[in-house]
Design a protein around this motif. Structure first.
Motif, PDB file in Angstrom:
ATOM      1  N   GLU A   1       0.903  -1.086  -0.082  1.00  0.00           N
ATOM      2  CA  GLU A   1      -0.028  -0.009   0.043  1.00  0.00           C
ATOM      3  C   GLU A   1       0.921   1.366   0.051  1.00  0.00           C
ATOM      4  OE1 GLU A   1      -3.720   2.025   2.383  1.00  0.00           O
ATOM      5  OE2 GLU A   1      -2.764   0.308   3.123  1.00  0.00           O
ATOM      6  N   LEU A   2       1.842   1.318   0.756  1.00  0.00           N
ATOM      7  CA  LEU A   2       2.844   2.567   0.493  1.00  0.00           C
ATOM      8  C   LEU A   2       3.662   2.623  -0.588  1.00  0.00           C
ATOM      9  CD1 LEU A   2       4.425   4.532   2.425  1.00  0.00           C
ATOM     10  CD2 LEU A   2       6.225   2.755   3.019  1.00  0.00           C
ATOM     11  N   THR A   3       4.135   1.668  -1.143  1.00  0.00           N
ATOM     12  CA  THR A   3       4.912   1.791  -2.337  1.00  0.00           C
ATOM     13  C   THR A   3       3.953   2.250  -3.437  1.00  0.00           C
ATOM     14  OG1 THR A   3       4.840  -0.477  -2.603  1.00  0.00           O
ATOM     15  CG2 THR A   3       6.590   0.289  -1.622  1.00  0.00           C
ATOM     16  N   ALA A   4       2.664   1.700  -3.405  1.00  0.00           N
ATOM     17  CA  ALA A   4       1.767   2.010  -4.690  1.00  0.00           C
ATOM     18  C   ALA A   4       1.333   3.461  -4.226  1.00  0.00           C
ATOM     19  CB  ALA A   4       0.433   1.244  -4.468  1.00  0.00           C
ATOM     20  N   ALA A   5       1.129   4.086  -3.310  1.00  0.00           N
ATOM     21  CA  ALA A   5       0.716   5.545  -2.730  1.00  0.00           C
ATOM     22  C   ALA A   5       1.807   6.294  -3.418  1.00  0.00           C
ATOM     23  CB  ALA A   5       0.186   5.524  -1.483  1.00  0.00           C
ATOM     24  N   PHE A   6       3.163   5.973  -3.066  1.00  0.00           N
ATOM     25  CA  PHE A   6       4.118   6.759  -3.168  1.00  0.00           C
ATOM     26  C   PHE A   6       4.321   6.834  -4.828  1.00  0.00           C
ATOM     27  CE2 PHE A   6       8.546   8.016  -4.120  1.00  0.00           C
ATOM     28  CZ  PHE A   6       8.676   9.034  -2.980  1.00  0.00           C
ATOM     29  N   GLU A   7       4.040   5.694  -5.434  1.00  0.00           N
ATOM     30  CA  GLU A   7       4.529   5.701  -6.743  1.00  0.00           C
ATOM     31  C   GLU A   7       3.560   6.331  -7.570  1.00  0.00           C
ATOM     32  OE1 GLU A   7       6.871   1.446  -7.492  1.00  0.00           O
ATOM     33  OE2 GLU A   7       4.675   1.438  -7.661  1.00  0.00           O
ATOM     34  N   GLU A   8       2.270   6.380  -7.108  1.00  0.00           N
ATOM     35  CA  GLU A   8       1.210   7.056  -7.870  1.00  0.00           C
ATOM     36  C   GLU A   8       1.419   8.565  -7.652  1.00  0.00           C
ATOM     37  OE1 GLU A   8      -3.614   7.409  -7.859  1.00  0.00           O
ATOM     38  OE2 GLU A   8      -2.693   6.130  -6.483  1.00  0.00           O
ATOM     39  N   GLU A   9       1.758   8.962  -6.435  1.00  0.00           N
ATOM     40  CA  GLU A   9       1.916  10.565  -6.302  1.00  0.00           C
ATOM     41  C   GLU A   9       3.147  10.725  -7.092  1.00  0.00           C
ATOM     42  OE1 GLU A   9       2.364  13.360  -2.389  1.00  0.00           O
ATOM     43  OE2 GLU A   9       2.162  11.331  -2.204  1.00  0.00           O
ATOM     44  N   HIS A  10       4.192  10.409  -6.891  1.00  0.00           N
ATOM     45  CA  HIS A  10       5.516  11.101  -7.497  1.00  0.00           C
ATOM     46  C   HIS A  10       5.843  10.527  -8.863  1.00  0.00           C
ATOM     47  CE1 HIS A  10       5.989  13.105  -3.770  1.00  0.00           C
ATOM     48  NE2 HIS A  10       5.638  12.037  -2.855  1.00  0.00           N
ATOM     49  N   GLY A  11       5.490   9.376  -9.080  1.00  0.00           N
ATOM     50  CA  GLY A  11       5.683   8.809 -10.564  1.00  0.00           C
ATOM     51  C   GLY A  11       7.225   8.136 -10.352  1.00  0.00           C
ATOM     52  N   VAL A  12       7.565   7.462  -9.481  1.00  0.00           N
ATOM     53  CA  VAL A  12       8.807   7.160  -9.086  1.00  0.00           C
ATOM     54  C   VAL A  12       8.667   5.616  -8.645  1.00  0.00           C
ATOM     55  CG1 VAL A  12      10.732   7.041  -7.688  1.00  0.00           C
ATOM     56  CG2 VAL A  12       9.911   9.082  -8.293  1.00  0.00           C
ATOM     57  N   THR A  13       9.299   4.600  -9.299  1.00  0.00           N
ATOM     58  CA  THR A  13       9.182   3.300  -9.060  1.00  0.00           C
ATOM     59  C   THR A  13      10.132   3.029  -7.726  1.00  0.00           C
ATOM     60  OG1 THR A  13       9.162   2.705 -11.468  1.00  0.00           O
ATOM     61  CG2 THR A  13      10.108   0.926  -9.923  1.00  0.00           C
ATOM     62  N   VAL A  14       9.534   2.413  -6.774  1.00  0.00           N
ATOM     63  CA  VAL A  14      10.172   1.866  -5.440  1.00  0.00           C
ATOM     64  C   VAL A  14      10.480   0.464  -5.620  1.00  0.00           C
ATOM     65  CG1 VAL A  14       9.825   1.913  -3.027  1.00  0.00           C
ATOM     66  CG2 VAL A  14       8.690   3.504  -4.247  1.00  0.00           C
ATOM     67  N   ASN A  15      11.834   0.113  -5.345  1.00  0.00           N
ATOM     68  CA  ASN A  15      12.359  -0.858  -5.228  1.00  0.00           C
ATOM     69  C   ASN A  15      12.947  -1.309  -3.743  1.00  0.00           C
ATOM     70  OD1 ASN A  15      12.663  -1.280  -8.299  1.00  0.00           O
ATOM     71  ND2 ASN A  15      14.131   0.204  -8.099  1.00  0.00           N
ATOM     72  N   VAL A  16      11.832  -2.239  -3.185  1.00  0.00           N
ATOM     73  CA  VAL A  16      12.141  -2.485  -1.758  1.00  0.00           C
ATOM     74  C   VAL A  16      13.021  -4.011  -1.819  1.00  0.00           C
ATOM     75  CG1 VAL A  16      11.137  -3.423   0.407  1.00  0.00           C
ATOM     76  CG2 VAL A  16       9.984  -1.561  -1.045  1.00  0.00           C
ATOM     77  N   GLU A  17      14.105  -3.836  -1.207  1.00  0.00           N
ATOM     78  CA  GLU A  17      14.903  -4.896  -1.007  1.00  0.00           C
ATOM     79  C   GLU A  17      15.204  -5.469   0.465  1.00  0.00           C
ATOM     80  OE1 GLU A  17      18.612  -3.651  -2.900  1.00  0.00           O
ATOM     81  OE2 GLU A  17      17.739  -3.328  -4.718  1.00  0.00           O
ATOM     82  N   ILE A  18      14.744  -6.542   0.634  1.00  0.00           N
ATOM     83  CA  ILE A  18      14.898  -7.047   2.125  1.00  0.00           C
ATOM     84  C   ILE A  18      16.289  -7.497   2.460  1.00  0.00           C
ATOM     85  CG2 ILE A  18      13.891  -8.906   3.652  1.00  0.00           C
ATOM     86  CD1 ILE A  18      12.019  -6.682   2.703  1.00  0.00           C
ATOM     87  N   GLN A  19      16.952  -7.110   3.455  1.00  0.00           N
ATOM     88  CA  GLN A  19      18.071  -7.436   4.122  1.00  0.00           C
ATOM     89  C   GLN A  19      18.085  -8.438   5.258  1.00  0.00           C
ATOM     90  OE1 GLN A  19      20.882  -6.437   2.368  1.00  0.00           O
ATOM     91  NE2 GLN A  19      19.346  -5.273   0.903  1.00  0.00           N
ATOM     92  N   GLN A  20      19.072  -9.234   5.350  1.00  0.00           N
ATOM     93  CA  GLN A  20      18.992 -10.183   6.604  1.00  0.00           C
ATOM     94  C   GLN A  20      19.732  -9.500   7.508  1.00  0.00           C
ATOM     95  OE1 GLN A  20      17.339 -12.946   6.378  1.00  0.00           O
ATOM     96  NE2 GLN A  20      16.675 -12.424   4.348  1.00  0.00           N
ATOM     97  N   TRP A  21      19.493  -9.723   8.899  1.00  0.00           N
ATOM     98  CA  TRP A  21      20.171  -9.167  10.060  1.00  0.00           C
ATOM     99  C   TRP A  21      21.514  -9.836  10.123  1.00  0.00           C
ATOM    100  CZ3 TRP A  21      18.921  -4.807  12.301  1.00  0.00           C
ATOM    101  CH2 TRP A  21      17.568  -4.585  12.400  1.00  0.00           C
ATOM    102  N   ASP A  22      21.689 -10.971   9.902  1.00  0.00           N
ATOM    103  CA  ASP A  22      23.016 -11.505   9.876  1.00  0.00           C
ATOM    104  C   ASP A  22      24.102 -10.979   8.797  1.00  0.00           C
ATOM    105  OD1 ASP A  22      25.263 -13.266  10.463  1.00  0.00           O
ATOM    106  OD2 ASP A  22      24.464 -14.999   9.038  1.00  0.00           O
ATOM    107  N   GLY A  23      25.145 -10.173   9.333  1.00  0.00           N
ATOM    108  CA  GLY A  23      26.094  -9.483   8.418  1.00  0.00           C
ATOM    109  C   GLY A  23      25.388  -8.320   8.041  1.00  0.00           C
ATOM    110  N   ILE A  24      24.631  -7.768   8.547  1.00  0.00           N
ATOM    111  CA  ILE A  24      23.897  -6.526   8.124  1.00  0.00           C
ATOM    112  C   ILE A  24      25.147  -5.206   8.078  1.00  0.00           C
ATOM    113  CG2 ILE A  24      22.666  -5.856  10.200  1.00  0.00           C
ATOM    114  CD1 ILE A  24      21.937  -4.925   6.434  1.00  0.00           C
ATOM    115  N   GLN A  25      25.721  -5.340   9.293  1.00  0.00           N
ATOM    116  CA  GLN A  25      26.816  -4.109   9.762  1.00  0.00           C
ATOM    117  C   GLN A  25      27.679  -3.807   8.319  1.00  0.00           C
ATOM    118  OE1 GLN A  25      26.271  -3.311  14.263  1.00  0.00           O
ATOM    119  NE2 GLN A  25      28.321  -3.565  13.503  1.00  0.00           N
ATOM    120  N   ASP A  26      28.266  -5.010   8.004  1.00  0.00           N
ATOM    121  CA  ASP A  26      29.239  -4.787   7.071  1.00  0.00           C
ATOM    122  C   ASP A  26      28.605  -4.440   5.761  1.00  0.00           C
ATOM    123  OD1 ASP A  26      31.420  -5.841   8.519  1.00  0.00           O
ATOM    124  OD2 ASP A  26      31.101  -7.754   7.854  1.00  0.00           O
ATOM    125  N   ARG A  27      27.272  -4.788   5.288  1.00  0.00           N
ATOM    126  CA  ARG A  27      26.753  -4.558   4.149  1.00  0.00           C
ATOM    127  C   ARG A  27      26.266  -2.946   4.345  1.00  0.00           C
ATOM    128  NH1 ARG A  27      24.207  -9.453   4.964  1.00  0.00           N
ATOM    129  NH2 ARG A  27      22.309  -8.549   5.413  1.00  0.00           N
TER     130      ARG A  27
END
Length: 420
Positions: A53-79
């Protein structure tokens, strides 16, 4: 209308068993395109319908594609360290609340002063700013509560306590009238102990001019440790382990007769699942960690996450707009609702209404007395094994001289915490 509870989790992965979106966190498509936005969220943090719902609302308002990338907690500090040192890798990112100050101090996060006047929850805001300058915004929080076996407590004639003294009295009844372990509490659960220290007005470390100094050799910290040790006397858990090894929720509670334990929402959910998988039936109740008096709940570590904008974002203007929408009153309320009211709201104009008797109800009750460890880059050095706070706790429980052990721990904390 009652909402279905989705258990909240703690400082590293708060909301358990929630659907994820995007990729597997192995990398990112990167930002840098004015028509796209790269958002990093942690695995388990956001319900899929809310993200959609959030990404659809943002994309409709701003015409910008939102790429949500899921990160794992393990090793996140280095990434994160790598991503924040590169141009355009990520625009908006989720950070653990104890990580935020460190990345802001190293110049990785953009200043967000334009969002400073929103009605943020005061006890969450502290982790998102440095010297009153905002470098992230609060997203959600969660904390520990006492989880108890209703059947065992009923058998013992124990009642839910409202003070520390009543808590001890209930554990004594359980010890006298049942075969169960009154409370499972390993000797090194230092964030639990930190709450008792905060109850006394103490802290793990305090600011001393430009530096930090360990503050465990104080009357306040000693009193907090004394109460922890008093609780630990009702447990058969060793003095030299923490709650994670073995994992109390799946290795201990489902396999032993445990009357109560202190845990996070994801741990409660894990214990229930393990008990049911073994053919049993869990009947847990929940209550906030009691305080010294009935009119003040005990302090608990308030884990959670913040949202920030990379200083090297490829699309910084749209990143700020996305963050503004994601944490607006509308979407903040929808986030709480989507989580079954099982998270602590980030804003004072957002309401959580958890089901009576649920983990979330007990958790939210303690939100106003949440504490945080020292918010400085060097705190991560203190938590590196061997952790001097854990070592002090084991020594204290084993009867060694507290002041001598605490002075040694303070010296180590002071050295580590001031090392960037």
């Amino acid at each position: 209308m009652k909402r279905k509870l989705i258990a909240a989790v703690g400082v590293t992965a708060l909301t358990a068993a929630l659907a994820a979106c995007g990729d597997d966190g192995s990398g990112g498509g990167g930002g840098g395109d004015s028509d796209s936005l790269t958002v990093w969220l942690m695995d388990g943090s956001a319900p899929q319908p809310w993200v959609d719902e959030l990404t659809a609302a943002f994309e409709e308002e701003h015409g910008v594609t939102v790429n949500v990338e899921i990160q794992q907690w393990d090793g996140i500090q280095d990434r994160l360290t790598t991503a924040l040192s590169e141009d355009g890798t990520v625009d908006v990112l989720e950070l653990g609340n104890t990580q935020t100050v460190g990345y802001a101090n190293t110049g990785g996060l953009a200043e967000l002063s334009e969002l400073a006047d929103e009605p943020w929850s005061p006890n969450m805001l502290e982790s998102a700013q440095i010297d009153d300058t905002l470098y992230a915004v609060p997203w959600y929080g969660a904390n520990r509560v006492v989880i108890y076996d209703r059947g065992i407590w009923e058998e013992a004639g124990a009642e839910v306590p409202t003070t520390r003294d009543e808590w001890i009295a209930a554990l004594e009844l359980i010890a006298e009238n049942t075969e169960a372990e009154p409370i499972y509490l390993p000797g090194q659960s230092y964030y639990v102990m930190g709450g008792f220290v905060a109850d006394e007005g103490g802290a793990f470390a305090v600011e001393d001019g430009e530096e930090w100094t360990g503050s465990l050799a104080t009357p306040e910290a000693e009193a907090g440790m004394e109460f922890y040790a008093r609780l630990q006397e009702f447990s058969s858990a060793p003095a030299d382990i923490d709650e994670a090894e073995p994992q109390q929720s799946v290795d201990i509670v489902p396999n032993q007769e445990i009357a109560s334990w202190i845990g996070l929402g994801w741990e409660a959910a894990g214990a229930i699942a393990a008990i049911e998988e073994a053919g049993g039936e869990a009947d847990f109740g929940y209550f906030p960690v009691p305080g010294k008096t009935a009119d003040q709940l005990g302090n608990v570590f308030l884990g959670g996450s913040n949202l920030a904008v990379s200083e090297r974002a490829g699309n910084p203007e749209m990143a700020r707009e996305f963050l503004r929408l994601a944490t607006s009153q509308e979407f903040a309320q929808k986030f709480v609702d989507a989580n079954g009211d099982g998270v602590v709201p980030n804003r004072t104009d957002v309401v959580a209404e958890p089901e009576p008797g649920s983990f979330a109800e007990a958790m939210v009750a303690s939100a106003d007395v949440g504490f945080l460890p020292p918010l400085t880059t060097g705190w991560a050095n203190v938590e590196t094994e061997p952790n001097p706070i854990k070592e002090l706790m084991t020594k204290a429980i084993n009867g060694e001289d507290y002041q001598a052990a605490a002075a040694e721990a303070d010296a180590e904390i002071t050295t580590r915490i001031n090392r960037e």
